[in-house]
Design a protein around this motif. Structure first.
Motif, PDB file in Angstrom:
ATOM      1  N   ASP A   1       0.851  -1.189   0.000  1.00 11.81           N
ATOM      2  CA  ASP A   1       0.000   0.000   0.000  1.00 11.81           C
ATOM      3  C   ASP A   1       0.887   1.239   0.000  1.00 11.81           C
ATOM      4  O   ASP A   1       2.088   1.177   0.303  1.00 11.81           O
ATOM      5  N   ALA A   2       0.289   2.388  -0.321  1.00  5.39           N
ATOM      6  CA  ALA A   2       0.998   3.652  -0.176  1.00  5.39           C
ATOM      7  C   ALA A   2       1.132   3.967   1.310  1.00  5.39           C
ATOM      8  O   ALA A   2       0.167   3.840   2.065  1.00  5.39           O
TER       9      ALA A   2
ATOM     10  N   GLY B   1      -6.553   7.143  -0.493  1.00  9.60           N
ATOM     11  CA  GLY B   1      -6.565   7.541  -1.897  1.00  9.60           C
ATOM     12  C   GLY B   1      -5.204   7.931  -2.439  1.00  9.60           C
ATOM     13  O   GLY B   1      -5.109   8.565  -3.488  1.00  9.60           O
ATOM     14  N   LEU B   2      -4.134   7.541  -1.748  1.00 11.52           N
ATOM     15  CA  LEU B   2      -2.783   7.876  -2.181  1.00 11.52           C
ATOM     16  C   LEU B   2      -2.147   6.707  -2.920  1.00 11.52           C
ATOM     17  O   LEU B   2      -2.419   5.549  -2.612  1.00 11.52           O
ATOM     18  N   SER B   3      -1.298   7.032  -3.867  1.00  7.64           N
ATOM     19  CA  SER B   3      -0.546   5.991  -4.568  1.00  7.64           C
ATOM     20  C   SER B   3       0.937   6.164  -4.274  1.00  7.64           C
ATOM     21  O   SER B   3       1.350   7.105  -3.597  1.00  7.64           O
ATOM     22  N   PHE B   4       1.746   5.229  -4.771  1.00  7.43           N
ATOM     23  CA  PHE B   4       3.199   5.341  -4.629  1.00  7.43           C
ATOM     24  C   PHE B   4       3.823   5.031  -5.984  1.00  7.43           C
ATOM     25  O   PHE B   4       3.122   4.681  -6.932  1.00  7.43           O
ATOM     26  N   ASP B   5       5.112   5.194  -6.074  1.00  8.53           N
ATOM     27  CA  ASP B   5       5.818   4.976  -7.337  1.00  8.53           C
ATOM     28  C   ASP B   5       5.860   3.473  -7.630  1.00  8.53           C
ATOM     29  O   ASP B   5       6.599   2.730  -6.995  1.00  8.53           O
ATOM     30  N   TRP B   6       5.070   3.044  -8.589  1.00  8.98           N
ATOM     31  CA  TRP B   6       4.979   1.615  -8.886  1.00  8.98           C
ATOM     32  C   TRP B   6       6.296   1.022  -9.361  1.00  8.98           C
ATOM     33  O   TRP B   6       6.492  -0.197  -9.306  1.00  8.98           O
ATOM     34  N   ARG B   7       7.213   1.865  -9.811  1.00  7.99           N
ATOM     35  CA  ARG B   7       8.518   1.351 -10.259  1.00  7.99           C
ATOM     36  C   ARG B   7       9.283   0.692  -9.113  1.00  7.99           C
ATOM     37  O   ARG B   7      10.179  -0.129  -9.364  1.00  7.99           O
ATOM     38  N   LEU B   8       8.933   1.020  -7.883  1.00  7.31           N
ATOM     39  CA  LEU B   8       9.618   0.437  -6.730  1.00  7.31           C
ATOM     40  C   LEU B   8       9.408  -1.066  -6.632  1.00  7.31           C
ATOM     41  O   LEU B   8      10.251  -1.780  -6.069  1.00  7.31           O
TER      42      LEU B   8
ATOM     43  N   LEU C   1      -1.728  -5.392  -4.622  1.00  7.68           N
ATOM     44  CA  LEU C   1      -1.376  -3.986  -4.766  1.00  7.68           C
ATOM     45  C   LEU C   1      -2.535  -3.104  -4.337  1.00  7.68           C
ATOM     46  O   LEU C   1      -3.688  -3.343  -4.717  1.00  7.68           O
ATOM     47  N   ALA C   2      -2.239  -2.074  -3.555  1.00 10.51           N
ATOM     48  CA  ALA C   2      -3.241  -1.111  -3.115  1.00 10.51           C
ATOM     49  C   ALA C   2      -2.639   0.288  -3.184  1.00 10.51           C
ATOM     50  O   ALA C   2      -1.453   0.463  -3.467  1.00 10.51           O
ATOM     51  N   GLY C   3      -3.471   1.280  -2.912  1.00  8.37           N
ATOM     52  CA  GLY C   3      -2.979   2.647  -2.835  1.00  8.37           C
ATOM     53  C   GLY C   3      -3.351   3.489  -4.038  1.00  8.37           C
ATOM     54  O   GLY C   3      -2.702   3.407  -5.077  1.00  8.37           O
ATOM     55  N   GLY C   4      -4.410   4.268  -3.911  1.00  9.42           N
ATOM     56  CA  GLY C   4      -4.766   5.213  -4.955  1.00  9.42           C
ATOM     57  C   GLY C   4      -5.279   4.592  -6.235  1.00  9.42           C
ATOM     58  O   GLY C   4      -5.290   5.259  -7.278  1.00  9.42           O
ATOM     59  N   LEU C   5      -5.720   3.354  -6.183  1.00  9.05           N
ATOM     60  CA  LEU C   5      -6.221   2.699  -7.395  1.00  9.05           C
ATOM     61  C   LEU C   5      -7.654   3.146  -7.678  1.00  9.05           C
ATOM     62  O   LEU C   5      -8.424   3.446  -6.770  1.00  9.05           O
ATOM     63  N   SER C   6      -7.994   3.147  -8.960  1.00  6.52           N
ATOM     64  CA  SER C   6      -9.320   3.582  -9.413  1.00  6.52           C
ATOM     65  C   SER C   6      -9.642   2.858 -10.709  1.00  6.52           C
ATOM     66  O   SER C   6      -8.767   2.214 -11.307  1.00  6.52           O
TER      67      SER C   6
END
Length: 212
Positions: free
Chosen positions: A129-130, A143-150, A162-167
């Motif tokens: 999650d973010a 509702g926050l996302s993070f850098d998916w490249r990580l 995967l979670a965090g800011g998804l829509s």
């Protein structure tokens, strides 16, 4: 095909819409500060409508007594630990309650991946999650996302989500960029905190499953 978890369900019609849309997991929140919080009695009513979807109890630094109270009333298949539980505490809960445990790990930068690895050693699944910002009232559902490249291209010893800011608008891209086998959404399919929007739920599930 990508699995989908709709989290923070608060009403029977929301559960019915999620099940109808094809959700694989239904998240029930037990955290007093959340607008999606349920007491065990209400959660039991919603859990009874889950059909074939797996019921997940989201808790935050819960005590054994609090977990006992939930599990005494609610048929749960997975315990989701979304607080600051240590790897030792995760292992203790898994052993004591005999249920699969999913540990949420907040990620904001590369320095957070070490904690992710430590939890993979003891949990059945990790939820990436973010990381909540400092001072946030909620550990997730912000509702926050993070850098998916990580996490793109990472070798995963355990199943993960995967979670965090998804829509509905970005979940397909998130799956393609990370290779996530499962995704989790809460605020991204709401019209107000704790109020899921049936059309957004349908669109999210369809977009996620079409991407994988």
């Amino acid at each position: 095909m990508v699995e989908v978890k709709i989290c923070g369900l608060t009403a029977a019609d929301q559960v019915a819409e999620a099940v109808k849309a094809g959700a694989d997991y239904l998240g029930l929140v037990f955290f007093a500060r959340s607008p999606r919080n349920l007491d065990p009695a209400r959660a039991a009513e919603l859990a009874a409508e889950a059909g074939g979807a797996r019921r997940v109890a989201l808790t935050v630094d819960a005590t054994d007594a609090e977990l006992d109270a939930i599990l005494a009333r609610v048929p749960i298949e997975i315990l989701q630990l979304h607080g600051r539980e240590s790897p030792a505490r995760v292992a203790e809960i898994r052993a004591r309650f005999g249920l699969p445990v999913m540990k949420a790990v907040g990620v904001a930068g590369p320095e957070d991946l070490a904690l992710l690895a430590r939890h993979e050693a003891v949990a059945d699944r990790v939820l990436v999650d973010a990381k909540a910002p400092a001072g946030a009232a909620l550990p997730g559902g912000n509702g926050l996302s993070f850098d998916w490249r990580l996490v793109a291209g990472r070798a995963w010893p355990r199943p993960w989500m995967l979670a965090g800011g998804l829509s509905p608008e970005n979940v397909a891209e998130a799956v393609r960029r990370t290779g996530a086998p499962a995704v989790d959404v809460s605020s991204g399919v709401e019209r107000a905190p704790g109020i899921k929007d049936a059309a957004l739920v349908r669109d999210f599930v369809a977009a996620a499953k079409a991407a994988g």
